[in-house]
Design a protein around this motif. Structure first.
Motif, PDB file in Angstrom:
ATOM      1  N   GLU A  56       0.601  -1.205  -0.035  1.00  0.00           N
ATOM      2  CA  GLU A  56       0.153   0.121  -0.399  1.00  0.00           C
ATOM      3  C   GLU A  56       0.827   1.289   0.064  1.00  0.00           C
ATOM      4  OE1 GLU A  56      -3.069   2.411   2.652  1.00  0.00           O
ATOM      5  OE2 GLU A  56      -2.905   0.238   3.566  1.00  0.00           O
ATOM      6  N   GLN A  59       2.479   1.954  -3.161  1.00  0.00           N
ATOM      7  CA  GLN A  59       0.795   2.744  -4.759  1.00  0.00           C
ATOM      8  C   GLN A  59       0.862   4.379  -3.990  1.00  0.00           C
ATOM      9  OE1 GLN A  59      -2.203   0.071  -2.928  1.00  0.00           O
ATOM     10  NE2 GLN A  59      -1.654  -1.412  -4.744  1.00  0.00           N
ATOM     11  N   LYS A  60       0.957   4.253  -2.586  1.00  0.00           N
ATOM     12  CA  LYS A  60       0.708   5.381  -2.438  1.00  0.00           C
ATOM     13  C   LYS A  60       1.534   6.675  -2.360  1.00  0.00           C
ATOM     14  CE  LYS A  60      -2.954   5.312   1.548  1.00  0.00           C
ATOM     15  NZ  LYS A  60      -3.293   5.182   2.511  1.00  0.00           N
TER      16      LYS A  60
END
Length: 541
Positions: A56, A59-60
């Motif tokens: 995650e 991705q961010k």
């Protein structure tokens, strides 16, 4: 022309392996922004193949517009007997969307045989295949030579062969790892010096702090030829931690004349150290080198006298270079120089010839003999100075206080405090309940003062510490109470000492309120009821 040393920060991965360290995805993003601001070259975000949180993050982080830093993903060489293109870990590295990856591989024959349970040749194939595959996919590859120094000392031929394989497969940098943290600086220097003559690509260093020489080892490696340094902010990491970049950077740049970050960014080291401590919910050690609260604190009178004349007498660098500041402490070891320095901080002039300065010094020594410790409670000390050298304005006086503790049923306790004060020639009697006697006193004191000083609503108690001064006296011993208060913008600490814990707490509490009122005297609009006595919230006692 200064030689460039590239900084590789692994706070978000290796740092989080330290006991008590945990960072959310949002925490990691915040730290990335700060590291980018000071110019860290590589930021290792985590291991995308190990957990959903790290994936995650990758991705961010792609949404960030970074100015200096390259985000790096961490992983390992392919698994035994699996082709690189079929290895899930390597696929996750590619899918993370980064342009730089760091993979570790075994370089110690003992680890290959006993930990991996495979052959020495298979391990070399794992290194070769993994590096080559990642390079085929257009990635910059850093090969972390795990356990390199232990391996080199045991079997230098194999350790060297392992990193040669990584070089031949296309690695851009080889970071030599002191994974167990037990190698000494002279060994690091000698080995790195040798490796730099045998490897034609960039050499890096990755040190752990088990021997408390991780920073020294990193410096030795750079002096021997390494130009890539891995570490963490504040030295976070597994076991005893990693090399502390907060110490590595100024040592390399200020003392050894290498280029790590832009000169103007050096002054941000103290603030980023504190920021990461705060985000990681860790107490910042006051004695942390370079950036700690005590790093440039002076206590002995002779030291202070010398520092005021020439700071370099007891300071190895100017604290302003790395964003810290000089502090002078006042204690039983103090001289007049300490008092003069502290007074100057508060824009107050003390004449050495003034007999009050000697009397104040004697009073401080007496107080410290009683158990006071003003170096940890500078607000109480400032009040002491103001009362000794200027016309002191009493904002309120205590007539008396009473504490009532009542036990109702098995586990239910109630605590009430009654406080009678004199404020501007008016008597005020208040009562309040609280979660314990100190909290009840705090509430009652505030209730009595808020009608006169509404600004007091802005302050609150942020920390409360009690220390027994003589444990041999058991419950009859003196205690020292330290109270930290805040108004949301600033914090200040006050102290009280007594054989009675309630009295010690009251002394610290009163100092805290008096200090806040003194600092905000220009904002105070006194409200007076002009009555002989006010009864506020008083129950029938």
């Amino acid at each position: 022309m200064r030689e460039q040393v590239f900084l590789y920060d692994t706070t978000l991965r290796d740092g989080t392996q330290g006991e008590g360290i945990s960072l959310s995805v949002d925490d990691k993003i915040k730290i990335v922004k700060k590291l980018d601001e000071i110019g860290v070259h590589y930021i290792e975000g985590g291991w995308p193949g190990s957990n959903p949180k790290d994936m995650e993050f990758f991705q961010k982080v792609q949404d960030l517009q970074l100015s200096h830093s390259k985000i790096t993903a961490f992983g390992s060489t392919r698994r035994i007997g699996v082709k690189a293109k079929e290895d899930e870990n390597l696929q996750k590295l590619i899918e993370s969307g980064v342009k730089v990856v760091a993979i570790f591989g075994k370089t110690w024959d003992f680890q290959v045989i006993e930990a991996l349970k495979t052959t020495l040749e298979e391990n070399l194939d794992m290194i070769r295949d993994s590096v080559a595959y990642l390079k085929e996919n257009g990635l910059e590859v850093i090969f972390d030579a795990e356990h390199f120094f232990d391996g080199y000392k045991q079997n230098k031929e194999y350790a060297l062969k392992a990193i040669k394989v990584a070089e031949e497969a296309g690695a851009d940098c080889i970071a030599l790892c002191d994974t167990n943290g037990g190698t000494l600086p002279h060994e690091i220097y000698k080995i790195v010096k040798t490796i730099c003559t045998k490897i034609n690509i960039q050499i890096g260093i990755h040190c752990h702090n088990d021997g408390e020489v991780a920073v020294a080892n990193s410096l030795s490696a750079v002096q021997a030829g390494a130009r890539h340094v891995q570490g963490t902010i504040n030295g976070y990491g597994e076991r005893c931690g990693n090399a502390n970049l907060i110490s590595v950077i100024p040592n390399l740049q200020v003392k050894l004349n290498y280029e790590c970050v832009k000169k103007e960014n050096l002054s941000n080291l103290t603030s980023i150290s504190k920021y990461v401590h705060e985000v990681a919910n860790q107490a910042a050690p006051s004695n942390q080198p370079f950036v700690g609260k005590s790093a440039f604190a002076h206590k002995g009178g002779m030291h202070v006298s010398a520092v005021l004349k020439h700071p370099e007498t007891y300071e190895h660098i100017k604290p302003e270079l790395i964003g810290n500041s000089r502090r002078v402490l006042v204690s039983e070891l103090s001289g007049q120089s300490n008092l003069m320095f502290k007074a100057k901080e508060w824009n107050y002039s003390i004449d050495k010839k003034d007999p009050n300065s000697k009397l104040l010094l004697e009073k401080i020594k007496e107080k410290e003999h009683e158990g006071y410790q003003y170096e940890a409670a500078e607000a109480s000390f400032e009040l002491l100075v103001k009362k000794s050298f200027s016309e002191w304005k009493e904002y309120f006086l205590l007539d008396y206080y009473k504490i009532f503790v009542e036990k109702n049923g098995e586990d239910i306790f109630s605590t009430e405090a009654v406080v009678k004060l004199c404020v501007h020639d008016e008597m005020v009697l208040t009562a309040a309940e609280g979660n314990g006697p100190v909290n009840a006193l705090d509430h009652a004191l505030r209730k009595g003062l808020e009608q006169f000083y509404p600004i007091i609503k802005n302050m609150y108690l942020s920390d409360y510490k009690v220390r027994v001064l003589d444990e041999t006296e058991a419950t009859a011993s003196k205690v020292r109470v330290l109270i930290e208060s805040s108004d949301g913008t600033e914090k200040w600490s006050t102290i009280g000492v007594s054989g009675n814990i309630i009295k010690a707490s009251w002394l610290a509490l009163v100092d805290s309120v008096q200090y806040y009122l003194m600092k905000n005297d220009n904002l105070i609009k006194v409200v007076s009821n002009k009555k002989e006595e006010q009864f506020i919230g008083l129950n029938n006692h």
